[in-house]
Design an enzyme around this catalytic site. Structure first.
Site, PDB file in Angstrom:
ATOM      1  N   ASP A   7       6.231  -3.544   0.270  1.00 49.57           N
ATOM      2  CA  ASP A   7       4.586  -2.395  -0.452  1.00 49.57           C
ATOM      3  C   ASP A   7       4.883  -2.423  -1.725  1.00 49.57           C
ATOM      4  O   ASP A   7       7.120  -2.479  -2.124  1.00 49.57           O
ATOM      5  CB  ASP A   7       4.302  -0.658   0.018  1.00 49.57           C
ATOM      6  CG  ASP A   7       3.810   0.193  -0.945  1.00 49.57           C
ATOM      7  OD1 ASP A   7       2.802  -0.655  -0.892  1.00 49.57           O
ATOM      8  OD2 ASP A   7       4.681   0.585  -1.341  1.00 49.57           O
ATOM      9  N   LEU A   8       4.610  -2.042  -2.789  1.00 51.58           N
ATOM     10  CA  LEU A   8       4.954  -2.132  -3.910  1.00 51.58           C
ATOM     11  C   LEU A   8       5.387  -1.067  -4.431  1.00 51.58           C
ATOM     12  O   LEU A   8       6.351  -0.951  -5.583  1.00 51.58           O
ATOM     13  CB  LEU A   8       4.164  -3.281  -4.808  1.00 51.58           C
ATOM     14  CG  LEU A   8       4.647  -3.785  -6.477  1.00 51.58           C
ATOM     15  CD1 LEU A   8       5.239  -3.994  -6.651  1.00 51.58           C
ATOM     16  CD2 LEU A   8       3.110  -3.728  -6.438  1.00 51.58           C
ATOM     17  N   ASP A   9       4.805  -0.318  -4.712  1.00 50.83           N
ATOM     18  CA  ASP A   9       4.459   1.129  -5.475  1.00 50.83           C
ATOM     19  C   ASP A   9       5.458   1.911  -4.959  1.00 50.83           C
ATOM     20  O   ASP A   9       4.972   2.438  -4.041  1.00 50.83           O
ATOM     21  CB  ASP A   9       3.124   1.678  -5.820  1.00 50.83           C
ATOM     22  CG  ASP A   9       2.875   0.466  -7.232  1.00 50.83           C
ATOM     23  OD1 ASP A   9       2.873   0.376  -7.807  1.00 50.83           O
ATOM     24  OD2 ASP A   9       0.793   1.128  -6.507  1.00 50.83           O
ATOM     25  N   THR A  15       6.184   2.293  -9.748  1.00 50.02           N
ATOM     26  CA  THR A  15       4.841   2.554 -10.348  1.00 50.02           C
ATOM     27  C   THR A  15       3.601   3.588 -10.498  1.00 50.02           C
ATOM     28  O   THR A  15       2.865   3.873 -11.060  1.00 50.02           O
ATOM     29  CB  THR A  15       4.481   0.758 -10.322  1.00 50.02           C
ATOM     30  OG1 THR A  15       3.946   0.576  -9.385  1.00 50.02           O
ATOM     31  CG2 THR A  15       4.717  -0.164 -11.795  1.00 50.02           C
ATOM     32  N   LYS A  44      -0.756   8.245  -2.202  1.00 49.04           N
ATOM     33  CA  LYS A  44      -0.401   7.146  -2.376  1.00 49.04           C
ATOM     34  C   LYS A  44      -0.369   6.284  -1.713  1.00 49.04           C
ATOM     35  O   LYS A  44      -0.437   6.224  -0.417  1.00 49.04           O
ATOM     36  CB  LYS A  44       0.844   7.035  -2.748  1.00 49.04           C
ATOM     37  CG  LYS A  44       2.586   7.014  -2.971  1.00 49.04           C
ATOM     38  CD  LYS A  44       3.004   8.447  -2.474  1.00 49.04           C
ATOM     39  CE  LYS A  44       4.872   7.897  -2.568  1.00 49.04           C
ATOM     40  NZ  LYS A  44       5.872   9.086  -2.772  1.00 49.04           N
ATOM     41  N   SER A 113       0.920  -4.447  -0.794  1.00 52.06           N
ATOM     42  CA  SER A 113       0.225  -3.449  -1.283  1.00 52.06           C
ATOM     43  C   SER A 113      -1.006  -3.558  -1.392  1.00 52.06           C
ATOM     44  O   SER A 113      -1.776  -4.228  -1.480  1.00 52.06           O
ATOM     45  CB  SER A 113       0.993  -4.016  -2.893  1.00 52.06           C
ATOM     46  OG  SER A 113       0.703  -2.795  -4.010  1.00 52.06           O
ATOM     47  N   ALA A 114      -1.555  -2.180  -1.712  1.00 54.84           N
ATOM     48  CA  ALA A 114      -2.918  -1.945  -2.270  1.00 54.84           C
ATOM     49  C   ALA A 114      -3.273  -2.278  -3.501  1.00 54.84           C
ATOM     50  O   ALA A 114      -4.424  -2.653  -4.011  1.00 54.84           O
ATOM     51  CB  ALA A 114      -3.278  -0.389  -1.451  1.00 54.84           C
ATOM     52  N   LYS A 144      -4.747   0.477   4.154  1.00 50.54           N
ATOM     53  CA  LYS A 144      -4.157   1.340   4.239  1.00 50.54           C
ATOM     54  C   LYS A 144      -5.012   2.255   5.059  1.00 50.54           C
ATOM     55  O   LYS A 144      -5.392   3.274   4.155  1.00 50.54           O
ATOM     56  CB  LYS A 144      -2.510   1.193   4.491  1.00 50.54           C
ATOM     57  CG  LYS A 144      -2.165   0.347   3.682  1.00 50.54           C
ATOM     58  CD  LYS A 144      -0.665   0.326   2.338  1.00 50.54           C
ATOM     59  CE  LYS A 144      -0.547  -1.067   2.139  1.00 50.54           C
ATOM     60  NZ  LYS A 144       1.119  -0.513   1.222  1.00 50.54           N
ATOM     61  N   GLU A 168       7.673   0.726   3.394  1.00 51.75           N
ATOM     62  CA  GLU A 168       7.641   1.680   2.990  1.00 51.75           C
ATOM     63  C   GLU A 168       7.418   3.000   2.170  1.00 51.75           C
ATOM     64  O   GLU A 168       8.183   3.694   2.893  1.00 51.75           O
ATOM     65  CB  GLU A 168       6.191   1.808   4.078  1.00 51.75           C
ATOM     66  CG  GLU A 168       4.553   0.373   3.499  1.00 51.75           C
ATOM     67  CD  GLU A 168       3.973   0.960   2.429  1.00 51.75           C
ATOM     68  OE1 GLU A 168       3.900   1.778   1.646  1.00 51.75           O
ATOM     69  OE2 GLU A 168       3.143   0.103   2.124  1.00 51.75           O
ATOM     70  N   ASP A 169       6.846   3.461   2.020  1.00 50.44           N
ATOM     71  CA  ASP A 169       7.024   5.026   1.312  1.00 50.44           C
ATOM     72  C   ASP A 169       5.670   6.000   0.970  1.00 50.44           C
ATOM     73  O   ASP A 169       6.373   7.169   0.912  1.00 50.44           O
ATOM     74  CB  ASP A 169       7.471   4.831  -0.531  1.00 50.44           C
ATOM     75  CG  ASP A 169       6.348   5.346  -1.245  1.00 50.44           C
ATOM     76  OD1 ASP A 169       5.458   3.517  -1.234  1.00 50.44           O
ATOM     77  OD2 ASP A 169       6.291   5.950  -1.849  1.00 50.44           O
TER      78      ASP A 169
END
Length: 218
Positions: A7-9, A15, A44, A113-114, A144, A168-169
């Site tokens: 995932d990114l954020d 971010t 999120k 990532s979304a 997601k 993932e977070d």
């Protein structure tokens, strides 16, 4: 373990705070309302459109399709503006070394990532060349917590889902990884107890620890 899907954020860079700040500004400007901190968790890891639905539900508001599209676009413009100052120093602790260790081990890396701004963000962080594939969230049927984005990333790497680990977070993100049939690595608090393995922060991650989690949970 042959591939790692990020995932990114909140996993590669924080971010997510920029996202919610942009949502807050949008809501203040258009609806003269404030969003509570606890709503951030619900936005999120999910798409821009799904986040806006969550916010409008909270505000008990409905808008036309045209207004909805305009609000989503305005939020994205505000968010992209905040990314102008993004640089490698914003990579979360331990992630640059982790990516390097994965690459040296010959693992394939994918972004799941979304965020439609994923390629821009990776470029600003100096990580674009590290990733073998970036799944396009605009091309998957469901965001997601559906598994679509992770399945798309695995397919782009020519890997089976069972050969991949996902990082993932968010609650929705971990649910998506599990639904994809992958080993899930949660980064955060007890709300991620459904992850195959959970770490408190990115600085706790390591290649040996993630490999061990995959071996234990595959």
């Amino acid at each position: 373990m042959k591939g790692v899907l990020f995932d990114l954020d909140g996993v590669i860079a924080d971010t997510a705070v920029f996202h919610f700040a942009a949502w807050r500004k949008l809501v203040r400007d258009h609806f003269r309302a404030e969003l509570p901190d606890e709503l951030e968790e619900k936005t999120k890891g999910v798409s821009r459109e799904d986040s806006l639905k969550v916010i409008l539900d909270y505000l008990q508001l409905s808008v036309s399709d045209e207004e909805f599209a305009a609000l989503a676009a305005e939020k994205n413009e505000a968010y992209v503006e905040t990314l102008e100052d993004l640089k490698p120093a914003h990579i979360l602790p331990g992630i640059a070394d982790l990516i390097s260790d994965f690459k040296q081990a010959g693992l394939k890396l994918g972004l799941a990532s979304a965020s439609k701004n994923g390629p821009i963000i990776l470029d600003k962080l100096g990580l674009a060349d590290a990733f073998d594939a970036i799944a396009d969230p605009a091309k998957v049927a469901q965001g997601k917590p559906a598994p679509d984005i992770f399945l798309a990333a695995a397919a782009a790497l020519n890997l089976q889902p069972a050969d991949c680990v996902g990082l993932e977070d968010s609650v929705a993100g971990v649910t998506a990884i599990n639904a994809a049939g992958m080993v899930s690595i949660g980064i955060g608090g007890a709300e991620l107890a459904h992850a195959s393995e959970r770490f408190e922060s990115t600085s706790d991650l390591s290649y040996p620890a993630i490999e061990a989690a995959w071996q234990a949970n595959r």
